[in-house]
Motif scaffolding. Structure first.
Motif, short mmCIF file in Angstrom:
data_model
loop_
_atom_site.label_atom_id
_atom_site.label_comp_id
_atom_site.label_asym_id
_atom_site.label_seq_id
_atom_site.Cartn_x
_atom_site.Cartn_y
_atom_site.Cartn_z
N THR A 1 41.68 44.78 29.62
CA THR A 1 42.96 44.33 29.07
C THR A 1 42.71 43.11 28.18
O THR A 1 42.14 42.12 28.63
CB THR A 1 43.95 43.98 30.20
OG1 THR A 1 44.11 45.14 31.03
CG2 THR A 1 45.29 43.58 29.64
N LEU A 2 43.15 43.21 26.93
CA LEU A 2 42.96 42.13 25.95
C LEU A 2 44.29 41.77 25.30
O LEU A 2 45.10 42.66 25.00
CB LEU A 2 41.97 42.57 24.87
CG LEU A 2 40.58 43.02 25.36
CD1 LEU A 2 39.76 43.57 24.20
CD2 LEU A 2 39.86 41.87 26.03
N ALA A 3 44.51 40.48 25.08
CA ALA A 3 45.73 40.01 24.40
C ALA A 3 45.76 40.59 22.99
O ALA A 3 44.74 40.64 22.30
CB ALA A 3 45.75 38.49 24.36
N SER A 4 46.96 41.02 22.59
CA SER A 4 47.08 41.69 21.30
C SER A 4 48.48 41.47 20.73
O SER A 4 49.44 41.33 21.47
CB SER A 4 46.84 43.20 21.52
OG SER A 4 46.94 43.91 20.34
N ASN A 5 48.56 41.45 19.40
CA ASN A 5 49.85 41.35 18.73
C ASN A 5 49.78 42.16 17.43
O ASN A 5 49.53 41.61 16.36
CB ASN A 5 50.22 39.90 18.45
CG ASN A 5 51.65 39.76 17.97
OD1 ASN A 5 52.31 40.73 17.65
ND2 ASN A 5 52.13 38.53 17.91
N TYR B 1 49.30 49.92 24.53
CA TYR B 1 49.83 48.59 24.22
C TYR B 1 51.10 48.38 25.04
O TYR B 1 51.95 49.25 25.13
CB TYR B 1 50.15 48.46 22.73
CG TYR B 1 50.79 47.14 22.39
CD1 TYR B 1 50.03 45.99 22.31
CD2 TYR B 1 52.16 47.04 22.21
CE1 TYR B 1 50.62 44.76 22.03
CE2 TYR B 1 52.76 45.82 21.93
CZ TYR B 1 51.98 44.69 21.85
OH TYR B 1 52.56 43.48 21.59
N ASN C 1 54.17 45.25 25.98
CA ASN C 1 54.76 43.97 25.63
C ASN C 1 55.51 43.47 26.86
O ASN C 1 56.25 44.23 27.47
CB ASN C 1 55.73 44.18 24.46
CG ASN C 1 56.19 42.90 23.85
OD1 ASN C 1 55.81 41.82 24.27
ND2 ASN C 1 57.02 43.01 22.83
N GLN D 1 39.41 41.16 31.89
CA GLN D 1 40.25 40.62 30.81
C GLN D 1 39.39 39.76 29.91
O GLN D 1 38.27 39.38 30.27
CB GLN D 1 41.40 39.80 31.39
CG GLN D 1 42.32 40.64 32.25
CD GLN D 1 43.48 39.84 32.82
OE1 GLN D 1 43.61 38.65 32.60
NE2 GLN D 1 44.33 40.51 33.56
N GLN D 2 39.91 39.41 28.75
CA GLN D 2 39.13 38.65 27.78
C GLN D 2 38.64 37.32 28.37
O GLN D 2 37.52 36.90 28.12
CB GLN D 2 39.93 38.40 26.51
CG GLN D 2 39.08 37.77 25.42
CD GLN D 2 39.72 37.89 24.07
OE1 GLN D 2 40.86 38.31 23.95
NE2 GLN D 2 38.98 37.54 23.04
N GLN E 1 49.69 43.04 25.26
CA GLN E 1 48.31 43.30 25.65
C GLN E 1 47.95 44.76 25.42
O GLN E 1 48.79 45.65 25.52
CB GLN E 1 48.06 42.91 27.10
CG GLN E 1 48.97 43.59 28.09
CD GLN E 1 48.83 42.98 29.48
OE1 GLN E 1 48.41 41.85 29.64
NE2 GLN E 1 49.19 43.75 30.49
N SER E 2 46.69 44.95 25.07
CA SER E 2 46.14 46.29 24.88
C SER E 2 45.22 46.58 26.05
O SER E 2 44.44 45.72 26.46
CB SER E 2 45.37 46.38 23.56
OG SER E 2 46.26 46.24 22.47
N THR E 3 45.31 47.81 26.56
CA THR E 3 44.53 48.18 27.73
C THR E 3 43.78 49.49 27.47
O THR E 3 44.34 50.43 26.90
CB THR E 3 45.45 48.35 28.97
OG1 THR E 3 46.13 47.12 29.19
CG2 THR E 3 44.66 48.71 30.20
#
Length: 132
Positions: A49-53, A78, A80, A29-30, A92-94
């Motif tokens: 896996t990175l946090a994403s919006n 993605y 939610n 993860q980030q 999050q995007s994986t």
């Protein structure tokens, strides 16, 4: 009786070999970017896996996917959190990769608005990958 004596050392040897075996899936993860550079063995899977919006216009873009040492196992996924219940909330995007060939590469992703060409990315994920 002799078979039982041989069985114990054989069993212990097999257990020791299993204990040294690498996990088949590595998750990153980030917040774990400080664990880079990352050493993988051929055949291992890497899940990033990175946090994403994306509702803000920001997207993660894979700029370098360590070609020659990693193979993509599919597109970005993605998700939610279901308990958030808020439209526009972050998720999050994986991505999933498999280590294929021995060597070194770079896994580089940029979090930016794709249409803002002269603007520095809001976040960067940069990890050196070594496959043995």
């Amino acid at each position: 009786m002799t078979a039982a004596r041989l069985l114990l050392p054989l069993t212990l040897s097999l257990l020791a070999a299993c204990a040294q075996q690498q996990p088949s899936n590595v998750t990153l993860q980030q917040s774990q970017q400080d664990e880079c550079p990352l050493d993988l063995h051929s055949g291992q899977q890497l899940t990033l896996t990175l946090a994403s919006n994306p509702t803000t216009g920001f997207r993660w873009e894979v700029k370098d996917a360590a070609p020659g040492v990693l193979r993509s196992l599919g597109p970005e996924v993605y998700s939610n959190p279901e308990d958030a219940g808020l439209v526009g909330s972050a998720g999050q995007s994986t991505w999933r990769f498999q280590a294929t060939n021995p060597g070194d590469g770079r896994l580089l992703l940029l979090y930016h608005r794709p249409w803002e060409v002269d603007v520095a990315p809001a976040k960067t994920f940069d990890c050196h990958i070594s496959v043995k």
